[in-house]
Design an enzyme around this catalytic site. Structure first.
Site, PDB file in Angstrom:
ATOM      1  N   GLU A  48     -38.782  33.473   8.642  1.00 46.30           N
ATOM      2  CA  GLU A  48     -39.828  34.116   9.435  1.00 46.30           C
ATOM      3  C   GLU A  48     -40.960  33.168   9.799  1.00 46.30           C
ATOM      4  OE1 GLU A  48     -37.716  37.312   7.105  1.00 46.30           O
ATOM      5  OE2 GLU A  48     -38.656  35.398   6.571  1.00 46.30           O
ATOM      6  N   PHE A 110     -39.381  49.501  -1.977  1.00 47.29           N
ATOM      7  CA  PHE A 110     -38.611  48.279  -1.759  1.00 47.29           C
ATOM      8  C   PHE A 110     -39.091  47.581  -0.497  1.00 47.29           C
ATOM      9  CE2 PHE A 110     -34.852  46.178   0.173  1.00 47.29           C
ATOM     10  CZ  PHE A 110     -34.680  45.184  -0.779  1.00 47.29           C
ATOM     11  N   GLN A 111     -39.390  46.294  -0.631  1.00 46.78           N
ATOM     12  CA  GLN A 111     -39.868  45.428   0.456  1.00 46.78           C
ATOM     13  C   GLN A 111     -41.119  46.005   1.132  1.00 46.78           C
ATOM     14  OE1 GLN A 111     -36.568  44.280   3.049  1.00 46.78           O
ATOM     15  NE2 GLN A 111     -36.146  42.541   1.701  1.00 46.78           N
ATOM     16  N   LYS A 160     -41.158  52.563   9.405  1.00 46.82           N
ATOM     17  CA  LYS A 160     -39.824  52.822   9.953  1.00 46.82           C
ATOM     18  C   LYS A 160     -39.714  54.215  10.556  1.00 46.82           C
ATOM     19  CE  LYS A 160     -34.953  52.009   8.896  1.00 46.82           C
ATOM     20  NZ  LYS A 160     -33.981  51.544   7.884  1.00 46.82           N
ATOM     21  N   MET A 479     -50.186  10.471   4.752  1.00 50.06           N
ATOM     22  CA  MET A 479     -51.626  10.664   4.869  1.00 50.06           C
ATOM     23  C   MET A 479     -52.271  10.837   3.503  1.00 50.06           C
ATOM     24  SD  MET A 479     -54.113  10.674   7.003  1.00 50.06           S
ATOM     25  CE  MET A 479     -53.704  11.197   8.666  1.00 50.06           C
TER      26      MET A 479
END
Length: 587
Positions: A48, A110-111, A160, A479
């Site tokens: 993602e 969940f999630q 959802k 760096m």
């Protein structure tokens, strides 16, 4: 409803990764494309975060709103860094996150993740949509907020059950956000009156050494044309920030290129020498004005143009300001100056700037037997001639690219500026290539930075993109190593990865690159670089560079330009003693 609003807003590419809580919208995308001939492809990255940076690369390269669609929980939390990155660099994206059903929010389902709480701290705005009747209007409003005023990321958190709701699609309408729209209307209506124009030109007319300091706001605000006309008409030289690169053609005589911590020495000396500074779409950030009191210390008049009133006097006290649409303000001043016949002879100042460019030109050890990164970039630049889209990761390679590439137009330079996010370059290049399928897109990356999102190599080949990827490999966090050598007595704590076993060429070949090679002989640089650039399709090049190559000039954190370290190959106005800075101000 969601997908139709995306289509109505002109979205033609979506970046995202699927999951249970976003499946209704993904199914709608599939059905829309089946009906409309795949006019809104959904590009699937390795993760993602890659989707977020692809959307950002698309937005930065095109000037349109980028769109990313991800699932709930870890899908949404993996988007936090790209969202913050877009907020910090004022990039317009809309991020759509799936969420658990409204009845499950707050139950540790969940999630599930508290997206409004997390994203609210890093986004321009967040909407948790619990009333499905407001879904259509909310999505449309998200685009309005993302692109107007100071651009930024807007996050839509859609449960959802809201996605599965059925209702009437109205085809119009937005949420009532009166406070925001009133501010936007004031910005649009805030024109420069003749009195303010007169004051501006009165101060400018008294100047002998005027200088424009242009930032990313010039590009984000589509003000490059107006700036170029203003600079050319009144013959005022321009320095740009890292984010402002491309606002003016870097090959133009009036361009003094990038200023700041790793800006050109001649650009920084021009700032020290100017007596009038015109800050346009810039914010006097710490990488430019490390010591605000001494920044442009000789300027008797400082003007500031910005779309965000909170930036005025935030870091540096100024004498004249305008908060509004930057292109409108510059064109109004241009018209006023022409009408009044404003003209000044600044030829002596131009000769001074020319002398600065010549005396303090960028340079490096050209006789070295090792491959110098600057040489590689010069060779690429010789072929691309300021017309390629360049993306970068973050680190030394980023600064070398900013210093040695030319950019003839805006939106060709895509880099993570304020956040400095390693792993930005490769997914941003993917997004940029989707925005401009006909353009040459090159990701200049480092061995440490590309590791962060190296999975997106497969995304390049999956979608048959002609993206060019070059890794300047110095076997470590270059760096960080440079800072450790300068400020921590050479103790390379956790930054020297010289024992790594990663074979980048094999990784690229495994991910489907037809051209992937390693360059480790200086004599081969011109030939191999040309092969790499001319290859039809995606190509990958790993260059084993001098591991001790540094980024110079360098202005230490919290220090002024007269304390600039120019290195061995760029002259300095005076010897500089390297100081160990206050650790609290280092990052």
């Amino acid at each position: 409803m969601v997908v139709q609003v995306l289509a109505d807003e002109g979205v033609n590419t979506i970046f995202g990764y699927s999951g249970g809580a976003i499946l209704p919208i993904y199914d709608a995308v599939f059905r829309y494309n089946a009906e409309h001939g795949a006019s809104m492809p959904l590009i699937v990255p390795a993760n993602e975060q890659g989707a977020g940076f692809m959307a950002a690369g698309f937005a930065r390269a095109s000037g349109r709103v980028g769109v990313a669609v991800v699932t709930s929980g870890p899908g949404a939390t993996n988007m936090v860094t790209p969202v913050r990155d877009c907020m910090a660099d004022s990039v317009a994206v809309v991020v759509i996150c799936g969420q658990v059903a409204t009845t499950s929010i707050g139950t540790d389902a969940f999630q599930e993740a508290p997206v409004p709480s997390i994203m609210g701290a890093v986004a321009k705005h967040v909407f948790l949509i619990t009333d499905p009747a407001k879904l259509e209007a909310t999505v449309r409003t998200a685009f309005e907020i993302a692109r107007t005023g100071r651009p930024g990321p807007v996050v839509l958190d859609i449960p959802k059950d809201v996605q599965n709701w059925k209702g009437v699609f109205h085809g119009s309408g937005r949420l009532p956000v009166p406070g925001y729209r009133q501010r936007m209307n004031r910005l649009g209506a805030n024109k420069l009156p003749d009195g303010a124009c007169a004051d501006f030109f009165d101060a400018l007319g008294k100047s002998n050494r005027p200088l424009i300091y242009a930032g990313g706001g010039v590009i984000n605000g589509n003000a490059s044309y107006a700036l170029r006309e203003f600079s050319k008409t009144f013959q005022i030289p321009v320095v740009t920030t890292l984010m402002g690169i491309g606002a003016v053609d870097t090959t133009d005589r009036l361009s003094m290129r990038m200023l700041g911590m790793h800006g050109a020495a001649f650009a920084n000396y021009a700032v020290d020498d100017c007596d009038c500074l015109l800050a346009i779409g810039a914010r006097f950030d710490d990488r430019v004005a490390g010591n605000p009191a001494k920044f442009a210390g000789g300027a008797k008049f400082i003007a500031h143009f910005d779309i965000d009133g909170s930036e005025i006097n935030k870091v540096k006290r100024i004498d004249w300001s305008h908060v509004g649409l930057v292109p409108d303000a510059l064109l109004a001043l241009l018209d006023y100056g022409k009408t009044k016949g404003f003209k000044r002879d600044w030829s002596e100042w131009h000769r001074h700037c020319d002398a600065l460019r010549t005396t303090y030109a960028m340079n490096f050890d050209r006789a070295s037997d090792l491959i110098q990164p600057y040489y590689v970039i010069e060779e690429i630049n010789r072929l691309t001639r300021g017309e390629a889209i360049i993306t970068t990761g973050v680190g030394q390679h980023q600064m070398w690219a900013a210093q040695y590439f030319d950019f003839c137009s805006p939106r060709l330079w895509l880099t993570s500026g304020s956040m400095g996010t390693m792993g930005f370059g490769l997914p941003a290049a993917v997004g940029a290539q989707f925005a401009h399928r006909e353009r040459l897109v090159i990701d200049i990356d480092g061995d440490a930075s590309i590791r962060m999102n190296i999975g997106e190599l497969e995304t390049v080949t999956t979608y048959d993109l002609p993206v060019k990827v070059i890794v300047l490999n110095n076997c470590g966090d270059g760096m960080v190593k440079q800072w450790q050598k300068l400020f921590f007595k050479g103790r390379l704590s956790a930054s020297d990865k010289s024992l790594h076993t990663k074979d980048f060429v094999k990784a690229a070949l495994a991910d489907g690159f037809k051209y992937a090679t390693r360059l480790d002989r200086k004599a081969d640089v011109p030939r191999v670089v040309e092969e790499f650039i001319r290859f039809k399709g995606s190509s990958f090049l790993e260059v084993m560079i001098d591991p001790d190559a540094g980024v110079y000039p360098m202005v230490g954190p919290g220090q002024a330009y007269d304390e600039m370290i120019t290195g061995e190959h760029i002259p300095s106005r005076k010897p500089v003693v390297i100081k160990t800075p206050d650790a609290s101000k280092m990052f």
